[in-house]
Design an enzyme around this catalytic site. Structure first.
Site, PDB file in Angstrom:
ATOM      1  CG  ASP A 260     -21.889 -44.167  36.180  1.00 41.14           C
ATOM      2  OD1 ASP A 260     -21.731 -43.063  36.828  1.00 41.14           O
ATOM      3  OD2 ASP A 260     -20.723 -44.704  35.867  1.00 41.14           O
TER       4      ASP A 260
ATOM      5  CG  ASN B  29     -12.880 -46.159  41.854  1.00 37.99           C
ATOM      6  OD1 ASN B  29     -12.783 -45.231  40.920  1.00 37.99           O
ATOM      7  ND2 ASN B  29     -11.926 -47.181  42.218  1.00 37.99           N
TER       8      ASN B  29
ATOM      9  NE  ARG C 156     -18.240 -36.566  40.205  1.00 35.04           N
ATOM     10  CZ  ARG C 156     -19.350 -35.814  39.514  1.00 35.04           C
ATOM     11  NH1 ARG C 156     -19.582 -34.703  40.126  1.00 35.04           N
ATOM     12  NH2 ARG C 156     -19.825 -36.376  38.493  1.00 35.04           N
ATOM     13  CG  LEU C 157     -11.030 -37.908  37.626  1.00 41.22           C
ATOM     14  CD1 LEU C 157     -10.026 -36.604  37.696  1.00 41.22           C
ATOM     15  CD2 LEU C 157     -10.109 -38.951  37.083  1.00 41.22           C
TER      16      LEU C 157
ATOM     17  CB  ILE D 153     -20.573 -39.447  33.571  1.00 43.12           C
ATOM     18  CG1 ILE D 153     -19.571 -40.421  32.742  1.00 43.12           C
ATOM     19  CG2 ILE D 153     -22.075 -39.518  33.247  1.00 43.12           C
ATOM     20  CD1 ILE D 153     -19.790 -40.035  31.372  1.00 43.12           C
TER      21      ILE D 153
ATOM     22  CB  CYS E  63     -14.082 -41.760  42.700  1.00 39.21           C
ATOM     23  SG  CYS E  63     -15.394 -41.022  41.573  1.00 39.21           S
TER      24      CYS E  63
ATOM     25  CD  GLU F 287     -16.853 -43.368  34.327  1.00 38.63           C
ATOM     26  OE1 GLU F 287     -18.151 -43.271  34.166  1.00 38.63           O
ATOM     27  OE2 GLU F 287     -16.087 -42.531  34.734  1.00 38.63           O
TER      28      GLU F 287
END
Length: 628
Positions: A100, A75, A50-51, A54, A2, A77
């Site tokens: 997450d 931003n 947002r990309l 999850i 993100c 993971e």
């Protein structure tokens, strides 16, 4: 993956215009094309692009806690989020999403800033705590994800993933930082401890920043560092098995995704290792991709094809031109600050290819830094042995004199560049190493700068940051110190900046399993002989991979990506090089006649200045965008 942005007023909770935060976030829309959000409260505003990776349908951001006291924009993971989620649920936390992001909210509520020690991932986030009246910014251990911030004239602290997010705010003053020009010329990138735009800072890797209402903005605090001062014990076989267990876990933890996932495959040791371990853990064929070049000497496709066949991957490849300088303006926009590592051209193209098929791609970045894979480590170790045999005064007199008289041969492989080696031996180890990682020498930089610029620099010298890092390193020997300094500067400033900007430019999430912090900590404790042995870097790593990879992959000479830059400036870009001396913006820092001589000498073949000319071209174009 993100893009984040936001504003915070530490002194007075002024109103925040949501449209302004939205504009900062939207300037980074490429980082998150799947959604956007803005949240504001008195004195604070958080934005997000947002990309979705999850919990694709859920986990919108900015995300607030159930009671509204905590809000986060994030931003990255968190690879161990499932384990943390279970631990927090045992403490009474109730989750309403499957991603997450929510782990950060409950983690802060349970552990505060100490939450960072529990996170295994790549991340940059901003978390607002209404009860404590504070904003907490944090960046992952190695600096995989970026975070820029600046104090504005109205009292706000503005932050964004990329510099372009800050540039979208009208109160950000656009003035150049002359010391960053010196740093960029030295290394080919602007290090993380500075910025070409004066007043802008980058939160350092492994640091956090707690900004509290009513208090001045403090300096960031380090929450993690790599430690080379301890040594692992045990047999090579035992350490090999421990390393393999860490590698497997690092790779499999990064295969969690709700969208298509694959891997870059160059045919080198590192990407081949990642693909081998992915294939071992995967039920289906791993998706891989590689790019080849129309010049045979640069093309590694035959090695990538060998690995793809060995592990039955779903493989795609594309041939691109080695003289792909048409990407210059694309890269200038992606990086914001000037970036002269020409391998960014190839990295962008392979990210572009991967994005046609997947949204997440695993890479082999980081193993050279962690396990001493670069040839410069071998040269540094050998030079240090020679330095240890002779007093400094003798070395300076003998090697310094020989080096000054020896003809320059930048075109030759380093073992044949005796001038470079002799001059390095005349210096102490830290000075020699600092210059070995550089692009443009101090002497050439001094010749290029105008008198006014040299005066404005006030004695600032780019290499000094390397000297300080090597001097203060938690380390035992010269190799430790060199690797430590690279973790502080080269890795976040060059390698990870390149990976982040090129992947995010095409909305691709790149994950680096070989930079799992547990792997890095393990590698830092290895005895020197298990990192570098017999002139072979990554010794234990390669031994551990012999059960997976053929020896022609493990032990072939490292190729790397080399662009024909020198030829460009004697051919299709010769006129552009000749025009650099007339550049208005370069004229603010450099002597036009010195640039003209540089370009003319290179074009005529009297000297080799291709890399410096490439730096100047990228600087000129980047500065024109930043300070227009």
């Amino acid at each position: 993956m993100c893009g984040i942005a936001g504003l915070y007023y530490p002194s007075t909770p002024k109103p925040v215009d949501p449209a302004r935060v939205q504009a900062m976030a939207d300037a980074q829309a490429h980082r998150g094309p799947d959604g956007s959000g803005v949240w504001t409260a008195p004195g604070v505003g958080l934005g997000h692009r947002r990309l979705s990776i999850i919990d694709v349908a859920g986990s919108p951001q900015p995300m607030a806690s159930a009671d509204g006291a905590l809000t986060v924009t994030y931003n990255g993971e968190i690879y161990n989020f499932a384990a943390l989620r279970a631990e927090l649920q045992a403490l009474g936390a109730v989750f309403v999403t499957a991603g997450d992001t929510e782990v950060l909210l409950h983690g802060w509520a349970a552990w505060g800033p100490a939450m960072l020690d529990r996170l295994n991932g790549m991340f940059a986030f901003a978390l607002h705590d209404a009860r404590r009246q504070c904003l907490f910014l944090a960046r992952d251990r190695l600096g995989v994800k970026p975070l820029h911030y600046a104090e504005l004239s109205d009292g706000a602290v503005a932050f964004a993933s990329e510099l372009k997010g800050l540039l979208a705010h009208p109160l950000l003053r656009r003035a150049p930082q002359i010391s960053a020009v010196e740093d960029y010329l030295a290394f080919g990138y602007v290090p993380d401890d500075t910025c070409l735009v004066a007043g802008v800072k980058k939160l350092p890797a492994g640091h956090s920043l707690l900004i509290e209402r009513g208090k001045a903005v403090p300096a960031p605090s380090r929450w993690w560092d790599v430690d080379f001062s301890r040594r692992a014990t045990g047999s090579a076989k035992a350490l090999e098995e421990e390393l393999l267990a860490l590698l497997r876990d690092a790779v499999t933890s990064r295969m969690v995704s709700d969208v298509p996932l694959g891997a870059f495959l160059s045919g080198g040791v590192d990407s081949s290792a990642v693909v081998a371990l992915m294939a071992e853990a995967s039920r289906g064929a791993v998706r891989t991709c590689t790019i080849g070049f129309d010049e045979a000497s640069l093309d590694e496709r035959r090695y990538a094809d060998e690995i793809a066949r060995r592990f039955a991957t779903q493989h795609r490849e594309r041939i691109v031109a080695a003289d792909d300088f048409s990407l210059i303006d694309t890269l200038v926009h992606a990086f914001d600050e000037p970036f002269a590592d020409a391998s960014a051209l190839a990295t962008y193209r392979v990210c572009e290819l991967a994005r046609e098929d997947v949204t997440v791609a695993l890479s082999g970045d980081g193993a050279d830094e962690a396990f001493a894979g670069y040839r410069r480590y071998k040269f540094q170790a050998a030079e240090e042995r020679v330095r240890g045999l002779l007093p400094a005064s003798i070395r300076q007199n003998v090697f310094g004199t020989l080096g000054r008289w020896y003809p320059k041969a930048d075109w030759a492989p380093r073992p044949l560049r005796a001038k470079t080696t002799l001059l390095a031996l005349a210096e102490d180890g830290a000075e020699g190493y600092a210059r070995s990682v550089g692009v443009t020498t101090p002497a050439l930089r001094a010749a290029l700068f105008s008198d006014a610029a040299r005066s404005a620099l006030g004695g600032h010298r780019a290499e000094d940051r390397y000297l300080r890092s090597m001097r203060d390193a938690p380390a035992r020997d010269a190799l430790d110190r060199a690797q430590y300094a690279d973790f502080q500067h080269w890795l976040p400033g060059d390698i990870l900046t390149k990976a982040d900007r090129t992947s995010m430019a095409v909305s691709l999430e790149a994950r680096e399993p070989l930079l799992d912090y547990r792997l890095v900590e393990f590698a830092a404790k290895l005895p020197v002989g298990m990192r570098l042995r017999g002139g072979q870097g990554k010794w234990l790593l390669k031994k551990s991979l012999e059960r997976y990879l053929p020896k022609d992959i493990l032990y072939r000479p490292k190729m790397g990506f080399v662009t024909p830059i020198s030829a460009w400036f004697r051919g299709p870009l010769a006129d552009e090089a000749a025009a650099l001396g007339r550049s208005r913006i370069l004229g603010e820092w450099f002597d036009a006649r010195a640039i003209d001589r540089l370009a003319a000498d290179h074009r005529a073949g009297r000297a080799e200045h291709g890399r410096t000319l490439w730096q100047l071209v990228m600087l000129e174009r980047s500065a024109a965008r930043l300070f227009r």
